[in-house]
Write a protein that holds these residues in place. Structure first.
Motif, mmCIF file in Angstrom:
data_model
loop_
_atom_site.group_PDB
_atom_site.id
_atom_site.type_symbol
_atom_site.label_atom_id
_atom_site.label_comp_id
_atom_site.label_asym_id
_atom_site.label_seq_id
_atom_site.Cartn_x
_atom_site.Cartn_y
_atom_site.Cartn_z
ATOM 1 N N ARG A 3 43.870 41.989 25.300
ATOM 2 C CA ARG A 3 42.632 41.268 25.568
ATOM 3 C C ARG A 3 41.648 42.221 26.230
ATOM 4 N N PRO A 4 40.365 41.977 26.042
ATOM 5 C CA PRO A 4 39.401 42.806 26.783
ATOM 6 C C PRO A 4 39.608 42.616 28.286
ATOM 7 N N ARG A 5 39.395 43.675 29.030
ATOM 8 C CA ARG A 5 39.493 43.598 30.483
ATOM 9 C C ARG A 5 38.114 43.323 31.053
ATOM 10 N N PHE A 6 38.084 42.571 32.139
ATOM 11 C CA PHE A 6 36.795 42.394 32.780
ATOM 12 C C PHE A 6 36.631 43.408 33.896
ATOM 13 N N HIS A 7 35.388 43.636 34.272
ATOM 14 C CA HIS A 7 35.008 44.525 35.363
ATOM 15 C C HIS A 7 34.126 43.703 36.289
ATOM 16 N N LEU A 8 34.440 43.735 37.561
ATOM 17 C CA LEU A 8 33.665 42.986 38.543
ATOM 18 C C LEU A 8 33.427 43.859 39.757
ATOM 19 N N ALA A 9 32.169 44.001 40.150
ATOM 20 C CA ALA A 9 31.809 44.706 41.383
ATOM 21 C C ALA A 9 31.392 43.646 42.395
ATOM 22 N N PHE A 10 31.819 43.822 43.658
ATOM 23 C CA PHE A 10 31.526 42.824 44.686
ATOM 24 C C PHE A 10 31.335 43.522 46.024
ATOM 25 N N PRO A 11 30.606 42.879 46.942
ATOM 26 C CA PRO A 11 30.306 43.515 48.222
ATOM 27 C C PRO A 11 31.434 43.352 49.235
ATOM 28 N N VAL A 12 31.635 44.401 50.050
ATOM 29 C CA VAL A 12 32.558 44.341 51.185
ATOM 30 C C VAL A 12 31.883 45.001 52.384
ATOM 31 N N ARG A 13 32.337 44.634 53.572
ATOM 32 C CA ARG A 13 31.735 45.195 54.786
ATOM 33 C C ARG A 13 32.432 46.474 55.244
ATOM 34 N N ASP A 14 33.692 46.699 54.786
ATOM 35 C CA ASP A 14 34.474 47.834 55.257
ATOM 36 C C ASP A 14 35.512 48.194 54.197
ATOM 37 N N LEU A 15 35.519 49.452 53.758
ATOM 38 C CA LEU A 15 36.448 49.855 52.697
ATOM 39 C C LEU A 15 37.897 49.915 53.169
ATOM 40 N N ALA A 16 38.145 50.316 54.393
ATOM 41 C CA ALA A 16 39.526 50.342 54.896
ATOM 42 C C ALA A 16 40.086 48.927 54.939
ATOM 43 N N GLU A 17 39.271 47.985 55.345
ATOM 44 C CA GLU A 17 39.675 46.577 55.383
ATOM 45 C C GLU A 17 39.945 46.067 53.963
ATOM 46 N N ALA A 18 39.080 46.455 53.015
ATOM 47 C CA ALA A 18 39.264 46.060 51.614
ATOM 48 C C ALA A 18 40.546 46.672 51.049
ATOM 49 N N ARG A 19 40.815 47.920 51.388
ATOM 50 C CA ARG A 19 42.053 48.566 50.918
ATOM 51 C C ARG A 19 43.285 47.845 51.459
ATOM 52 N N ALA A 20 43.250 47.471 52.720
ATOM 53 C CA ALA A 20 44.391 46.770 53.318
ATOM 54 C C ALA A 20 44.583 45.404 52.666
ATOM 55 N N PHE A 21 43.487 44.714 52.376
ATOM 56 C CA PHE A 21 43.565 43.368 51.804
ATOM 57 C C PHE A 21 43.963 43.409 50.333
ATOM 58 N N TYR A 22 43.173 44.123 49.503
ATOM 59 C CA TYR A 22 43.433 44.134 48.060
ATOM 60 C C TYR A 22 44.648 44.985 47.708
ATOM 61 N N GLY A 23 44.779 46.141 48.341
ATOM 62 C CA GLY A 23 45.916 47.008 48.065
ATOM 63 C C GLY A 23 47.182 46.552 48.765
ATOM 64 N N GLY A 24 47.069 46.221 50.050
ATOM 65 C CA GLY A 24 48.238 45.834 50.831
ATOM 66 C C GLY A 24 48.695 44.419 50.565
ATOM 67 N N LEU A 25 47.882 43.435 50.919
ATOM 68 C CA LEU A 25 48.281 42.027 50.791
ATOM 69 C C LEU A 25 48.424 41.592 49.337
ATOM 70 N N LEU A 26 47.433 41.897 48.506
ATOM 71 C CA LEU A 26 47.472 41.430 47.118
ATOM 72 C C LEU A 26 48.209 42.386 46.184
ATOM 73 N N GLY A 27 48.524 43.590 46.620
ATOM 74 C CA GLY A 27 49.303 44.523 45.805
ATOM 75 C C GLY A 27 48.553 45.152 44.655
ATOM 76 N N CYS A 28 47.237 45.248 44.758
ATOM 77 C CA CYS A 28 46.427 45.856 43.699
ATOM 78 C C CYS A 28 46.427 47.373 43.864
ATOM 79 N N ALA A 29 46.850 48.083 42.832
ATOM 80 C CA ALA A 29 46.848 49.544 42.881
ATOM 81 C C ALA A 29 45.413 50.053 42.966
ATOM 82 N N GLU A 30 45.231 51.103 43.745
ATOM 83 C CA GLU A 30 43.901 51.691 43.895
ATOM 84 C C GLU A 30 43.650 52.706 42.798
ATOM 85 N N GLY A 31 42.421 52.709 42.294
ATOM 86 C CA GLY A 31 41.999 53.695 41.313
ATOM 87 C C GLY A 31 41.069 54.711 41.950
ATOM 88 N N ARG A 32 39.994 55.021 41.250
ATOM 89 C CA ARG A 32 39.022 55.991 41.765
ATOM 90 C C ARG A 32 38.289 55.405 42.967
#
Length: 138
Positions: A3-32
């Motif tokens: 299936r086609p993949r979607f791309h979504l850009a969204f605002p965050v206040r802090d990248l370290a916090e986003a990394r901990a939440f999306y990468g740590g809690l939700l288990g999303c692998a980090e890319g570039r």
């Protein structure tokens, strides 16, 4: 790619916090990444957290007796994966906007759903259908 993949850009206040939440809690692998943004693999889709000012107020619409945030994103999981995620989020002490529940019970499109905010106030919904064919049921 089935299936086609979607791309979504969204605002965050802090990248370290986003990394901990999306990468740590939700288990999303980090890319570039750069000092201003970071890519995550969101169940095979590309989401990008961009540093930005705090979001404005949150608009909601009533859906099956709940006030659903109008601006939200998420993914449709299979039911066992949804249950596992719901349990993991509850164990982590996530404050649900809409706790895990079944919406539209006994109707077309019956679905398990839950909503919560990321640390920057972005609303996420994860849902699952007992029958994948009912995703677009009317």
């Amino acid at each position: 790619m089935d299936r086609p993949r979607f791309h979504l850009a969204f605002p965050v206040r802090d990248l370290a916090e986003a990394r901990a939440f999306y990468g740590g809690l939700l288990g999303c692998a980090e890319g570039r990444s750069s000092p201003e943004w970071v890519d995550f693999d969101f169940h095979g889709h590309q989401i990008v957290a961009h540093l930005a000012p705090a979001p404005e107020s949150v608009a909601t619409n009533p859906v099956d007796g709940e006030n659903v945030p109008v601006r939200h994103f998420g993914v449709i999981l299979d039911l066992p994966s949804w249950r596992t995620l719901a349990d993991r989020l509850a164990a982590a002490g996530v404050d649900f906007i809409i706790p895990p529940q079944v919406r539209f019970q006994g109707q077309p499109g019956e679905q398990a759903t839950l909503f919560f905010l990321d640390p920057s106030g972005n609303a996420l919904e994860f849902k699952a259908f007992a029958d994948d064919a009912s995703v677009f049921a009317r």
